[in-house]
Motif scaffolding. Structure first.
Motif, PDB file in Angstrom:
ATOM      1  N   SER A 196      -8.802  -6.397  38.225  1.00 33.36           N
ATOM      2  CA  SER A 196      -8.415  -6.485  39.702  1.00 33.36           C
ATOM      3  C   SER A 196      -8.556  -7.965  40.076  1.00 33.36           C
ATOM      4  CB  SER A 196      -9.268  -5.648  40.420  1.00 33.36           C
ATOM      5  OG  SER A 196     -10.864  -5.868  40.113  1.00 33.36           O
ATOM      6  N   ARG A 197      -9.006  -8.926  39.102  1.00 36.18           N
ATOM      7  CA  ARG A 197      -9.296 -10.419  39.596  1.00 36.18           C
ATOM      8  C   ARG A 197      -8.237 -11.221  38.982  1.00 36.18           C
ATOM      9  NH1 ARG A 197     -15.374 -10.325  38.793  1.00 36.18           N
ATOM     10  NH2 ARG A 197     -16.259  -8.684  40.193  1.00 36.18           N
ATOM     11  N   LEU A 198      -7.760 -10.619  37.804  1.00 33.58           N
ATOM     12  CA  LEU A 198      -6.972 -11.766  36.890  1.00 33.58           C
ATOM     13  C   LEU A 198      -5.559 -12.061  37.405  1.00 33.58           C
ATOM     14  CD1 LEU A 198      -8.040 -10.422  33.363  1.00 33.58           C
ATOM     15  CD2 LEU A 198      -8.657 -12.323  34.437  1.00 33.58           C
ATOM     16  N   LYS A 243     -21.275 -11.476  34.133  1.00 31.21           N
ATOM     17  CA  LYS A 243     -19.927 -11.345  34.223  1.00 31.21           C
ATOM     18  C   LYS A 243     -19.178 -11.317  35.623  1.00 31.21           C
ATOM     19  CE  LYS A 243     -18.560 -11.318  29.363  1.00 31.21           C
ATOM     20  NZ  LYS A 243     -19.689 -11.907  28.994  1.00 31.21           N
ATOM     21  N   ASP A 244     -20.205 -10.601  36.332  1.00 32.26           N
ATOM     22  CA  ASP A 244     -19.487 -10.074  37.847  1.00 32.26           C
ATOM     23  C   ASP A 244     -20.028 -11.147  38.931  1.00 32.26           C
ATOM     24  OD1 ASP A 244     -19.952  -7.449  39.740  1.00 32.26           O
ATOM     25  OD2 ASP A 244     -18.274  -8.461  39.469  1.00 32.26           O
ATOM     26  N   TYR A 245     -20.282 -12.619  38.587  1.00 33.70           N
ATOM     27  CA  TYR A 245     -20.728 -13.253  39.615  1.00 33.70           C
ATOM     28  C   TYR A 245     -19.707 -13.482  40.771  1.00 33.70           C
ATOM     29  CZ  TYR A 245     -18.062 -17.489  37.795  1.00 33.70           C
ATOM     30  OH  TYR A 245     -17.189 -18.156  37.332  1.00 33.70           O
ATOM     31  N   ILE A 246     -18.468 -13.054  40.419  1.00 26.95           N
ATOM     32  CA  ILE A 246     -17.578 -13.359  41.524  1.00 26.95           C
ATOM     33  C   ILE A 246     -17.729 -12.199  42.568  1.00 26.95           C
ATOM     34  CG2 ILE A 246     -15.192 -13.259  42.228  1.00 26.95           C
ATOM     35  CD1 ILE A 246     -14.348 -14.863  39.971  1.00 26.95           C
ATOM     36  N   GLY A 247     -18.259 -10.978  42.080  1.00 30.01           N
ATOM     37  CA  GLY A 247     -18.231  -9.958  42.901  1.00 30.01           C
ATOM     38  C   GLY A 247     -19.860  -9.621  43.374  1.00 30.01           C
ATOM     39  N   PHE A 248     -20.398 -10.946  43.476  1.00 33.89           N
ATOM     40  CA  PHE A 248     -21.915 -10.710  43.903  1.00 33.89           C
ATOM     41  C   PHE A 248     -22.150 -10.112  45.319  1.00 33.89           C
ATOM     42  CE2 PHE A 248     -26.476 -12.076  43.879  1.00 33.89           C
ATOM     43  CZ  PHE A 248     -26.639 -12.442  45.198  1.00 33.89           C
ATOM     44  N   SER A 249     -23.163  -9.253  45.568  1.00 32.65           N
ATOM     45  CA  SER A 249     -23.433  -8.803  46.686  1.00 32.65           C
ATOM     46  C   SER A 249     -25.080  -8.704  46.799  1.00 32.65           C
ATOM     47  CB  SER A 249     -22.689  -7.638  47.270  1.00 32.65           C
ATOM     48  OG  SER A 249     -23.467  -6.471  46.341  1.00 32.65           O
ATOM     49  N   GLU A 250     -25.625  -8.569  47.891  1.00 33.68           N
ATOM     50  CA  GLU A 250     -27.038  -8.808  48.269  1.00 33.68           C
ATOM     51  C   GLU A 250     -27.398  -7.278  47.934  1.00 33.68           C
ATOM     52  OE1 GLU A 250     -27.723 -11.315  52.070  1.00 33.68           O
ATOM     53  OE2 GLU A 250     -29.281  -9.704  51.730  1.00 33.68           O
ATOM     54  N   PHE A 294     -12.069   1.233  40.680  1.00 32.23           N
ATOM     55  CA  PHE A 294     -11.730   2.318  39.427  1.00 32.23           C
ATOM     56  C   PHE A 294     -11.371   1.231  38.468  1.00 32.23           C
ATOM     57  CE2 PHE A 294     -11.966   5.567  41.969  1.00 32.23           C
ATOM     58  CZ  PHE A 294     -10.974   6.046  42.486  1.00 32.23           C
ATOM     59  N   LEU A 295     -11.165  -0.015  38.525  1.00 38.66           N
ATOM     60  CA  LEU A 295     -10.735  -0.876  37.507  1.00 38.66           C
ATOM     61  C   LEU A 295     -12.031  -1.655  37.016  1.00 38.66           C
ATOM     62  CD1 LEU A 295      -7.361  -2.165  38.968  1.00 38.66           C
ATOM     63  CD2 LEU A 295      -7.593  -0.864  36.848  1.00 38.66           C
ATOM     64  N   GLN A 296     -13.074  -1.368  37.714  1.00 45.17           N
ATOM     65  CA  GLN A 296     -14.487  -1.967  37.367  1.00 45.17           C
ATOM     66  C   GLN A 296     -14.747  -1.599  35.808  1.00 45.17           C
ATOM     67  OE1 GLN A 296     -15.687  -4.298  39.586  1.00 45.17           O
ATOM     68  NE2 GLN A 296     -18.013  -3.613  39.854  1.00 45.17           N
ATOM     69  N   PRO A 297     -15.105  -2.871  35.068  1.00 41.56           N
ATOM     70  CA  PRO A 297     -15.517  -2.442  33.736  1.00 41.56           C
ATOM     71  C   PRO A 297     -16.730  -1.590  33.720  1.00 41.56           C
ATOM     72  CG  PRO A 297     -15.126  -4.889  33.950  1.00 41.56           C
ATOM     73  CD  PRO A 297     -15.205  -4.148  35.390  1.00 41.56           C
ATOM     74  N   THR A 306     -25.900 -14.041  40.069  1.00 43.51           N
ATOM     75  CA  THR A 306     -26.026 -14.835  41.270  1.00 43.51           C
ATOM     76  C   THR A 306     -24.531 -15.024  41.858  1.00 43.51           C
ATOM     77  OG1 THR A 306     -26.480 -17.347  42.052  1.00 43.51           O
ATOM     78  CG2 THR A 306     -25.541 -16.833  39.860  1.00 43.51           C
ATOM     79  N   SER A 307     -24.337 -15.634  42.880  1.00 46.22           N
ATOM     80  CA  SER A 307     -22.976 -15.605  43.604  1.00 46.22           C
ATOM     81  C   SER A 307     -22.528 -17.120  43.229  1.00 46.22           C
ATOM     82  CB  SER A 307     -22.998 -15.829  45.105  1.00 46.22           C
ATOM     83  OG  SER A 307     -23.719 -16.795  45.739  1.00 46.22           O
TER      84      SER A 307
END
Lengths: 318, 565
Positions: free
Chosen positions: A172-174, B304-311, A147-150, B243-244
């Motif tokens: 959700s990460r900060l 911007k979402d590299y921390i949330g990477f998934s295959e 829900f908090l995903q941009p 990427t991750s």
């Protein structure tokens, strides 16, 4: 000598006699009690012998009794770790703020629910609000992140459109959102369930008390303040004391799921720290030592708070 | 009242006494089993029932009736299988040919650690543990306690694992990656003796996108920036380089001269000036790398979402064209059609100061794929059983089964599964790996075998993945194997290293994402904090471990494709 002995026996016998009488009269209840007592002894007391590995170098080969003693090695390792103060601070801070913010809501909710006249509405609201309690932590954190995903999360879109949030913020990460999110999701999950005990306590209040205050001219709010709240005061204080007793036991699951590389400064707590340190080589001894430390702190807290509660009110656990 | 209390007290005391007496008597009965099983040591002379003349059978016909109990770690594909022992071609045939029966204990990968610990604690050990991926640290721990057999005793490895031994002579890191301080070896590991399996991170660019912006696959850090920039202008809704965090490092740190000895030892590589180990996040080159990556992030060129990477996301994004450049270990999450749209990085990127290393490299030698326990009564048989997979015929049989039955030889000399095996894959009902599991045990890696071409069917050894590996292997330093440590060394640096790594990763991400500013003050604060956390102790310990690897036969050098012919 003879006299003292017989005196002691004489005083002991009536006590035993009374007991035997009680057992004969209520033997069904005592029978019911036996499995409970047995399970307590087997699963809670006997395993306490395992606490000794907190002071040992535990190896599977030597087992609990055969492993070597190494004194306070594990405790030293825990306390002199570079991060110890940060982790302790995070644990206490999270725990205390969590308690402060989540404690009042079930009470307020129960009071509010009590004001509903329509029985069907009341039970519907109750059912809806305590459903979240049964959702697993993994699902809750997953929902929160989604829900908090941009760009795709509903809450994020709503907040961005209102101008409250910058686009592209991964809330959700900060680190600054970690505690608020942890606490808010906790309130949403547990408010309904925790209010059950208050609702039942409220229903136990003598309705004549309400009538009496009405006669004296009290409105709804004054009634709640002067009748309902004092009526459930024992329950509130008891639960408050119990809450303090788990102050060190910040749950592992939710914190671990909410941890990211950038919020570790605030999200690393004792339970996740020990999980990481103990997981690779299965260091049961280290994990036991930290668990022992937690339990001792919890015990001290609960004793202190109980004493305070005793002094300040007549309500206490013992 | 007082009397009631007294009797209550007496009862409580009695209970406590009873509990401690009971507790005292509850000695672990499992220990007895383990100590008697320790008696099983490798014999000095080859037992009469073992066939020493040829590879197969292992046990001479009509001699002993030998059964091995093997615990094997399995992933999801195997869990759908109804009859593990009879559905897999390899298992049936191999039991016949070796004259050794196997009782399989299959364990799902999620519960593997628990199952292993329980087995050890209860004393009910299997004879061998396969595909466990057990780390050197755990091996040393349980090996020293006597649960795992030391394969170096009585020259057991040389006598009963001749194929593995031969590979070790050709590639010294085969042994140095699993040799404990003191010389014990507790496991056989996967031998990655093919170019394709040594590069564990590759970069790909969508061919159509490159054509649309009129650029080629980049060769320098500047070109890399320009290509991503052009992608962003042409496709403003694209997500940037996807990427991750791990593969971001694997594919870009090399441009700044970091990670020059492979990925198996984390953030430790070689300080080229001194020849000793260094913790490379403390170097100025690391600062340059962080500045480069934060610029990419700021300009919207790094996802911007590299921390949330998934295959799964990688597969989806490449499929619907929101990602045109990515770095990852393999292409298996992409559909066939999308894979064909990708152009590969043909050589490592050169950075602004001229460095062109590639961090995403791994060693030929690995550890923990096959372990023989102290409960095994036929350790020589068990070792021969696994060693067969390190021979050419054995590796081919392990991966592909029998040519003409489950596999066919192609015109270019490589092999492929036969049509009957792949019919579900071709019709789209199953994945490639999901079909291969009915022939072989290779899925989920970490197998006691070698990746030598053409005997190995893994993804890395085919298609553009292989071509990219050939491009990236040029001029690579031979990667350090995973180092081994004594118990004392581990105790001394484990916590420290973990704390420092966590801190570094946190700061790295905060800088790259622009949450913190990177300047002279914050950089020197960063260095000071790492030093305060006792990083010197870590470096010293790694130096000692590196020296041990040298003493065990590991040699520095450069990879080249001829080594694997």
């Amino acid at each position: 000598m003879q006299k003292v002995k017989s005196k002691r026996l004489a005083s002991a016998i009536p006590c035993l006699k009374a007991w035997r009488k009680s057992i004969r009269k209520h033997w069904q209840l005592y029978l019911l009690l036996i499995p409970v007592l047995a399970s307590f002894i087997i699963f809670n007391y006997i395993p306490m012998a395992g606490i000794q590995i907190a002071f040992k170098d535990f190896t599977l080969k030597d087992g609990i009794w055969g492993s070597e003693w190494i004194g306070f090695y594990h405790f030293e390792r825990f306390f002199t770790g570079y991060k110890f103060m940060t982790i302790l601070k995070n644990t206490l801070l999270l725990s205390v703020t969590h308690m402060i913010f989540t404690f009042p809501f079930p009470i307020i909710f129960a009071l509010a629910l009590n004001e509903l006249r329509n029985a069907r509405a009341k039970s519907m609201v109750q059912t809806i609000t305590f459903a979240p309690h049964f959702i697993s932590t993994v699902v809750i954190v997953g929902m929160m992140t989604a829900f908090l995903q941009p760009d795709t999360g509903i809450i994020n879109i709503a907040l961005t459109n209102l101008g409250v949030l910058d686009a592209d913020t991964y809330v959700s990460r900060l680190p600054q959102f970690f505690r608020p999110l942890y606490i808010m999701s906790s309130i949403w999950t547990n408010m309904g369930w925790s209010s059950i005990i208050y609702i039942s306590a409220i229903s136990a209040i003598d309705p004549q008390l309400y009538e009496a205050t009405e006669i004296d001219g009290a409105g709804r709010f004054k009634q709640v303040w002067h009748v309902t709240l004092p009526g459930i005061r024992p329950v509130i204080i008891t639960l408050l004391i119990l809450n303090f007793g788990s102050i060190m036991s910040v749950g592992f699951e939710k914190v671990y799921l909410m941890q990211t590389s950038i919020n570790m400064d605030v999200s690393e707590v004792i339970s996740t720290y020990v999980y990481e340190r103990g997981i690779t080589a299965r260091q049961f001894d280290f994990a036991t030592a930290v668990g022992l430390f937690n339990s001792i702190i919890n015990l001290i807290m609960i004793v202190i708070v109980n004493k305070i509660a005793k002094k300040v009110s007549e309500v206490s656990l013992w | 009242m007082k009397n009631r209390f007294k009797s209550l007290l007496v009862l409580c005391l009695a209970a406590v006494v009873a509990v401690s007496v009971i507790g005292c008597n509850g000695k672990d009965s499992g220990n007895d089993d383990t100590s008697s099983k320790k008696a099983s040591k490798p014999k000095a002379q080859a037992p009469s029932y073992i066939n020493m003349e040829s590879a197969l059978p292992i046990v001479k016909k009509d001699t002993e009736d030998i059964t091995l109990k093997i615990m094997i770690k399995n992933g999801p594909y195997y869990q759908d299988m109804k009859d593990f022992e009879n559905d897999i071609y390899f298992i049936n045939k191999y039991a016949e040919r070796t004259n050794v029966k196997v009782e399989w204990q299959t364990v799902a990968s999620e519960s593997f650690d628990d199952t292993l610990t329980n087995s050890l604690a209860s004393g009910k050990l299997p004879d061998a543990i396969m595909k466990g991926g057990i780390s050197n640290s755990v091996q040393r721990n349980y090996g020293e306690q006597g649960f795992f057999l030391d394969l170096m005793e009585n020259d057991m490895l040389k006598t009963y694992a001749p194929n593995y031994w031969a590979l070790a002579q050709k590639y010294p890191e085969t042994l140095s990656s699993s040799t404990m301080p003191g010389g014990s070896i507790y496991s056989l590991g996967l031998v990655r003796n093919s170019v394709g399996s040594l590069i564990n991170s590759k970069m790909y660019f969508n061919k159509d996108w490159l054509g649309a912006v009129g650029k080629n696959v980049p060769t320098t850090s500047q070109e890399f920036y320009d290509v991503l920039s052009a992608f962003k202008s042409k496709y403003p809704n694209s997500l940037g380089f996807y990427t991750s965090s791990t593969h971001m490092e694997y594919s870009t740190l090399g441009m700044f001269g970091l990670g020059n000895r492979g990925t198996l030892n984390g953030f430790i590589d070689m300080d080229e000036k001194t020849g000793k180990t260094r913790y490379f996040p403390m170097s100025d080159q690391y600062r340059e790398w962080v500045e480069y990556m934060s610029k990419l992030y700021k300009d919207g060129l790094l996802s911007k979402d590299y921390i949330g990477f998934s295959e799964a996301k990688l597969g989806a994004f490449t499929e619907n064209n929101t990602v045109g450049a990515f770095a990852y270990t393999n292409l298996s999450s992409l559909t066939d059609k999308t894979q064909n749209k990708m152009a590969y990085l043909n050589g490592s990127l050169t950075g602004p100061k001229g460095y062109s290393d590639w961090y995403g490299t791994t060693s030929v030698g690995h550890t923990g794929s096959f372990i023989i326990t102290s409960a095994c009564k036929y350790p020589e048989v068990a070792l021969r059983w696994a060693d067969y997979f390190y021979s050419d015929e054995g590796a081919l049989f392990f991966y592909y089964g029998d040519v003409g039955v489950t596999a066919v030889k192609q015109s270019d000399g490589t092999y492929e599964f036969s049509d009957s095996v792949l019919k579900n894959f071709r019709s789209g009902k199953n994945s490639y790996d999901g079909s291969a599991v009915y022939v072989s045990l290779y899925a989920y890696g970490n197998t006691p075998s070698k990746t030598q071409v053409p005997f190995n069917s893994a993804d890395d050894n085919r298609g553009i993945s292989l071509k990219s590996a050939y491009g990236l292997i040029g001029d690579r330093n031979i990667a350090w194997p995973a180092f081994t440590f004594t118990k004392k060394e581990e105790r001394s640096i484990d916590d420290i290293k973990r704390d420092i790594d966590t801190y570094v990763k946190g700061e790295r991400d905060k800088w790259i994402q622009g949450l913190n500013q990177l300047n002279d003050t914050t950089w020197s604060r960063f260095i000071r904090k790492i030093q305060q956390m006792d990083v010197d102790k870590v470096i010293e310990t790694y130096d000692a471990a590196l020296q041990r690897a040298y003493d065990n036969g590991f040699k520095e050098g450069k990879y080249n494709a001829d080594m694997f012919k």
